[in-house]
Design a protein around this motif. Structure first.
Motif, PDB file in Angstrom:
ATOM      1  N   GLN A   1       0.804  -1.222   0.000  1.00 17.96           N
ATOM      2  CA  GLN A   1       0.000   0.000   0.000  1.00 17.96           C
ATOM      3  C   GLN A   1       0.839   1.274   0.000  1.00 17.96           C
ATOM      4  O   GLN A   1       0.296   2.377  -0.110  1.00 17.96           O
ATOM      5  N   GLY A   2       2.151   1.121   0.180  1.00 20.78           N
ATOM      6  CA  GLY A   2       3.008   2.296   0.091  1.00 20.78           C
ATOM      7  C   GLY A   2       2.770   3.340   1.147  1.00 20.78           C
ATOM      8  O   GLY A   2       2.942   4.536   0.894  1.00 20.78           O
ATOM      9  N   ASP A   3       2.391   2.918   2.355  1.00 20.77           N
ATOM     10  CA  ASP A   3       2.156   3.873   3.457  1.00 20.77           C
ATOM     11  C   ASP A   3       1.175   4.967   3.074  1.00 20.77           C
ATOM     12  O   ASP A   3       1.323   6.133   3.474  1.00 20.77           O
ATOM     13  N   GLY A   4       0.165   4.609   2.271  1.00 18.90           N
ATOM     14  CA  GLY A   4      -0.852   5.585   1.889  1.00 18.90           C
ATOM     15  C   GLY A   4      -0.425   6.536   0.805  1.00 18.90           C
ATOM     16  O   GLY A   4      -1.112   7.527   0.536  1.00 18.90           O
ATOM     17  N   LEU A   5       0.714   6.250   0.143  1.00 19.00           N
ATOM     18  CA  LEU A   5       1.219   7.159  -0.888  1.00 19.00           C
ATOM     19  C   LEU A   5       0.359   7.085  -2.158  1.00 19.00           C
ATOM     20  O   LEU A   5       0.198   8.073  -2.861  1.00 19.00           O
ATOM     21  N   TRP A   6      -0.192   5.917  -2.458  1.00 14.93           N
ATOM     22  CA  TRP A   6      -0.989   5.781  -3.673  1.00 14.93           C
ATOM     23  C   TRP A   6      -2.325   5.112  -3.390  1.00 14.93           C
ATOM     24  O   TRP A   6      -2.496   4.367  -2.430  1.00 14.93           O
ATOM     25  N   ASN A   7      -3.283   5.384  -4.292  1.00 17.68           N
ATOM     26  CA  ASN A   7      -4.580   4.720  -4.243  1.00 17.68           C
ATOM     27  C   ASN A   7      -4.500   3.339  -4.874  1.00 17.68           C
ATOM     28  O   ASN A   7      -5.076   2.377  -4.377  1.00 17.68           O
ATOM     29  N   ARG A   8      -3.783   3.270  -5.994  1.00 15.54           N
ATOM     30  CA  ARG A   8      -3.638   1.984  -6.680  1.00 15.54           C
ATOM     31  C   ARG A   8      -2.391   2.002  -7.550  1.00 15.54           C
ATOM     32  O   ARG A   8      -1.855   3.060  -7.898  1.00 15.54           O
ATOM     33  N   VAL A   9      -1.962   0.789  -7.908  1.00 14.32           N
ATOM     34  CA  VAL A   9      -0.830   0.589  -8.803  1.00 14.32           C
ATOM     35  C   VAL A   9      -1.285  -0.362  -9.895  1.00 14.32           C
ATOM     36  O   VAL A   9      -1.915  -1.385  -9.616  1.00 14.32           O
ATOM     37  N   GLU A  10      -0.963  -0.028 -11.152  1.00 14.16           N
ATOM     38  CA  GLU A  10      -1.396  -0.857 -12.274  1.00 14.16           C
ATOM     39  C   GLU A  10      -0.204  -1.219 -13.151  1.00 14.16           C
ATOM     40  O   GLU A  10       0.767  -0.456 -13.244  1.00 14.16           O
ATOM     41  N   ILE A  11      -0.303  -2.375 -13.782  1.00 12.19           N
ATOM     42  CA  ILE A  11       0.694  -2.787 -14.767  1.00 12.19           C
ATOM     43  C   ILE A  11       0.094  -2.511 -16.134  1.00 12.19           C
ATOM     44  O   ILE A  11      -1.051  -2.891 -16.424  1.00 12.19           O
ATOM     45  N   ALA A  12       0.872  -1.841 -16.990  1.00 12.63           N
ATOM     46  CA  ALA A  12       0.342  -1.448 -18.301  1.00 12.63           C
ATOM     47  C   ALA A  12       1.336  -1.803 -19.396  1.00 12.63           C
ATOM     48  O   ALA A  12       2.551  -1.867 -19.171  1.00 12.63           O
ATOM     49  N   GLY A  13       0.783  -2.033 -20.590  1.00 11.45           N
ATOM     50  CA  GLY A  13       1.613  -2.271 -21.762  1.00 11.45           C
ATOM     51  C   GLY A  13       2.558  -3.435 -21.563  1.00 11.45           C
ATOM     52  O   GLY A  13       2.202  -4.464 -20.982  1.00 11.45           O
ATOM     53  N   PRO A  14       3.807  -3.308 -22.009  1.00  9.93           N
ATOM     54  CA  PRO A  14       4.758  -4.420 -21.934  1.00  9.93           C
ATOM     55  C   PRO A  14       5.279  -4.679 -20.524  1.00  9.93           C
ATOM     56  O   PRO A  14       5.997  -5.654 -20.305  1.00  9.93           O
ATOM     57  N   GLY A  15       4.951  -3.786 -19.577  1.00 12.89           N
ATOM     58  CA  GLY A  15       5.442  -3.993 -18.218  1.00 12.89           C
ATOM     59  C   GLY A  15       5.690  -2.724 -17.430  1.00 12.89           C
ATOM     60  O   GLY A  15       6.376  -2.736 -16.403  1.00 12.89           O
ATOM     61  N   PHE A  16       5.137  -1.594 -17.900  1.00  7.26           N
ATOM     62  CA  PHE A  16       5.221  -0.366 -17.116  1.00  7.26           C
ATOM     63  C   PHE A  16       4.412  -0.536 -15.833  1.00  7.26           C
ATOM     64  O   PHE A  16       3.358  -1.180 -15.823  1.00  7.26           O
ATOM     65  N   ILE A  17       4.898   0.049 -14.756  1.00  7.15           N
ATOM     66  CA  ILE A  17       4.155   0.079 -13.490  1.00  7.15           C
ATOM     67  C   ILE A  17       3.691   1.507 -13.275  1.00  7.15           C
ATOM     68  O   ILE A  17       4.515   2.428 -13.162  1.00  7.15           O
TER      69      ILE A  17
END
Length: 554
Positions: free
Chosen positions: A72-88
C-alpha cells in the motif's frame, strides 16, 4: 514525490530478492516519469522491463512480483497498475500530493534548492564584450542567460563564481584608439576622411570631446602611435565603466573581472604555448605554429602563432582556460554568441590535449535578438553606430521585463523582442502575467488580515478541505519545482524556469477566477490560504532565480 516512489521501488526490489521472487540481485538504473497520458497515472516506472532480461522472465511477470511487494506504500498511492509491456503506473492519493505544502512552508526561500552540485566549484564566464562600445541587446541576452545559469547552479548546490573576461588586448583596442584619435583631431578642425573600419558610433565623438575638454590640444604633440595608445587606454577605461554601470542597472554583478592583457603581462600565453609544445601537441608549418586539434575531434588544426610572430586569439583562449582550471574549478561554463559555434570543437580539443575531460568545459551559445519597432527590425552594428543599447531597452521596458523576455526561449534559438508587448500592463505580457499572480496572492493576504485571518503556520490546516481539481493541480505543480530547478542546472537551461513560472501562474489565475480563496467557511479559507501562499513562495523563488522581482502590488 519521485524520490519517495524510487525509495519504495528499491525497497520492493530488495524484498523480492530476499524472498526469492527475483534472483539477479541487481537494482537497475530505472526511471520514474510522469506519463504522457493522465489515464496512465501520476507516475510510471520502467524498472520491470530493465530487469526482465537478467531475470529471464517476461517484463509483466517481473512487474507482478514488484507490485505485490510494493503493498500500500504507506498511503502514498490509491492503486498501482501494470500497463503495456510492463510499465508500473502509480495513482497517488490527493493527501500525499498536498504534503508538498508543508515542505514549501518548512523550507521557504530554500524550497527548490538541491545538492546535486555537492559543493563542486563552477565558474560561469559571460558577457565579456570588448570594451570598445556600449552593450547592445545581444549582450543583454547573454548577460541574462549567464546570470540565470549561475543562479540555477547555485540553487543546485554548486559553488559558483561569475567572471567577466575583458578583451583588452589585440587589434580592437588599437582600432578604438585610432577612432578616438581621429575624432579628436576632427574636433580640432582637421578635415579627416574617417575610415570605414573604425568605430562609427556617436559615443566615439562624445569620448573624443571628453579628452579634448580634459587635455586640450597637447595630445597633438605626441607621436601618433603613443597618442593612439593613450586614447585606447582612456576610451577602454571609460567604456568599461559604462558597461559596469549598465550591468548594474540590469541587476548583473561579477565576482571577478579578468584582463586578457594581464595574461600577456604575466607570461601566461607564452607558458600555455610552451606546455603544448612540451606535450608534443604543436608543429610548425610555413613559419606558423599549429596545434594538433584535429587529433582530438576538431575538423582541422588551428594556428597558435602566425608566421609574423603574432599570437592568435586562440592562443590567449588556451592560456585563459588552462589558467581557469589551475584556479581549482571543477567545471567551467562559457556563454558565447552563436557566431562562435565554430570555436567549440577547438576548445574541447585543446582541453583533451591537455589531459582534461572536454566535458569539464560547457559552452552555451546565445543567438542574437531581433528587436522590433513598429514591425521593423532594428539593425545593430557597433561599427556603423546603428544599434540600440541595452541601457535604452532597460530604460524603456524596465529591468524585469527585459530579463524575463531574454530568458523566454532556449538561448540557442532566435528571439523576437517585442518592445510594445514588454511594456503592456496586461495578461498579454508574459512577465506581467507571472508577477501579477504573486501580487494577487499578496492582495488576498491583505484582505484576509482585514478579516482577522492570518496565513496559517506549518501544518496548521486541514488539507482535506482542498477538494477541487484545480487545487490538486496546483499542489502537483509545486511538487515539480525542485525537479525543474535540477533539470535547468543539469542542462544549463534557465528557460525551463520561465516555462514553469508561466504554467504555475496560469494554473493559479484559472483557480482564482473560478473560486473564492476567502470563502464563507473559515477552515476552507485557511486551507486555501495555505495553498496559495505556497504558490506565492514558489513564484518568488523562481522569479529571483531569473533576477526578476516579485512585486506585492501592481
Amino acid at each position: 514525490m519521485k524520490e519517495r516512489l524510487q525509495q519504495h521501488i528499491r525497497r520492493a526490489l530488495q524484498s523480492c530478492f530476499s524472498q526469492g521472487q527475483l534472483h539477479s540481485g541487481h537494482c537497475p538504473d530505472f526511471t520514474v516519469e510522469v506519463p504522457a497520458h493522465v489515464e496512465h497515472g501520476d507516475f510510471s516506472t520502467n524498472v520491470a522491463m530493465l530487469l526482465a532480461r537478467e531475470e529471464k522472465q517476461a517484463p509483466r511477470k517481473v512487474a507482478e512480483a514488484l507490485v505485490a511487494a510494493l503493498g500500500q506504500g504507506d498511503g502514498l498511492w490509491n492503486r498501482v497498475e501494470i500497463a503495456g509491456p510492463g510499465f508500473i503506473n502509480f495513482f497517488l492519493t490527493p493527501r500525499c500530493w498536498f504534503g508538498v505544502l508543508d515542505e514549501v512552508v518548512r523550507q521557504g526561500r530554500s524550497y527548490g534548492c538541491g545538492q546535486q552540485g555537492a559543493g563542486r566549484k563552477v565558474q560561469v564566464e559571460f558577457v565579456s564584450a570588448n570594451p570598445t562600445g556600449p552593450l547592445h541587446i545581444g549582450h543583454g541576452r547573454g548577460a541574462a542567460t549567464g546570470d540565470a545559469v549561475a543562479s540555477v547552479l547555485q540553487a543546485a548546490g554548486y559553488q559558483v563564481q561569475r567572471e567577466y573576461y575583458i578583451n583588452d588586448a589585440g587589434n580592437q583596442m588599437d582600432t578604438l584608439g585610432r577612432s578616438l584619435y581621429l575624432r579628436y583631431r576632427e574636433l580640432l578642425g582637421e578635415d579627416i576622411a574617417f575610415p570605414q573600419d573604425c568605430y562609427q558610433g556617436v559615443y566615439i565623438k562624445d569620448l573624443a570631446r571628453e579628452v579634448l575638454e580634459r587635455d586640450g590640444e597637447r595630445l597633438l604633440e605626441l607621436p601618433e602611435k603613443q597618442a593612439i595608445r593613450h586614447f585606447a587606454e582612456y576610451g577602454g577605461g571609460r567604456i568599461r565603466n559604462g558597461i559596469e554601470e549598465d550591468l548594474q542597472a540590469f541587476g548583473v554583478g561579477f565576482d571577478n573581472w579578468y584582463s586578457e592583457q594581464g595574461l600577456y603581462d604575466r607570461g601566461e600565453v607564452e607558458a600555455g604555448i610552451a606546455l603544448l609544445k612540451e606535450r608534443g601537441l604543436t608543429y610548425e608549418q610555413e613559419g606558423a605554429l599549429w596545434l594538433r586539434t584535429s587529433d582530438y575531434g576538431d575538423d582541422k588544426d588551428r594556428v597558435l602563432v602566425r608566421s609574423n610572430g603574432a599570437t592568435t586569439y586562440f592562443a590567449s583562449d588556451v592560456a585563459y582556460h588552462k589558467e581557469k582550471f589551475e584556479r581549482g574549478f571543477d567545471l567551467v561554463v562559457d556563454v558565447w554568441g552563436a557566431d562562435h559555434h565554430g570555436y567549440v570543437p577547438r576548445m574541447k580539443a585543446m582541453l583533451a590535449g591537455l589531459g582534461r575531460n572536454p566535458e569539464d568545459l560547457q559552452i552555451i551559445l546565445v543567438q542574437l535578438v531581433n528587436l522590433l519597432r513598429d514591425g521593423q527590425q532594428v539593425a545593430m552594428s557597433t561599427r556603423s553606430g546603428e544599434f540600440v543599447t541595452l541601457r535604452e531597452v532597460i530604460d524603456e521596458v524596465g529591468r524585469d521585463a527585459c530579463r524575463f523576455f531574454f530568458l523566454m526561449r532556449r538561448s540557442d534559438s532566435q528571439l523576437d523582442f517585442d518592445l510594445e508587448l514588454a511594456k503592456k500592463q496586461s495578461n498579454e505580457n508574459p512577465v506581467y502575467y507571472v508577477q501579477y499572480a504573486h501580487a494577487r496572492i499578496c492582495s488576498i493576504n491583505r484582505n484576509a488580515r482585514d478579516q482577522g485571518l492570518q496565513p496559517p503556520e506549518l501544518g496548521q490546516v486541514d488539507v482535506d478541505r482542498l477538494t477541487l481539481d484545480e487545487e490538486l493541480a496546483l499542489a502537483k505543480a509545486l511538487d515539480r519545482y525542485p525537479e525543474t530547478v535540477a533539470g535547468a542546472a543539469r542542462h544549463f537551461e534557465p528557460h525551463r524556469i520561465v516555462f514553469y513560472l508561466q504554467d504555475l501562474a496560469a494554473r493559479f489565475h484559472s483557480y482564482y477566477n473560478k473560486e473564492r480563496v476567502l470563502s464563507e467557511d473559515p477552515e476552507t479559507s485557511r486551507a486555501r490560504l495555505y495553498l496559495v501562499n505556497c504558490v506565492r513562495t514558489v513564484l518568488q523563488n523562481a522569479l529571483l532565480l531569473l533576477g526578476v522581482s516579485a512585486p506585492e502590488t501592481m
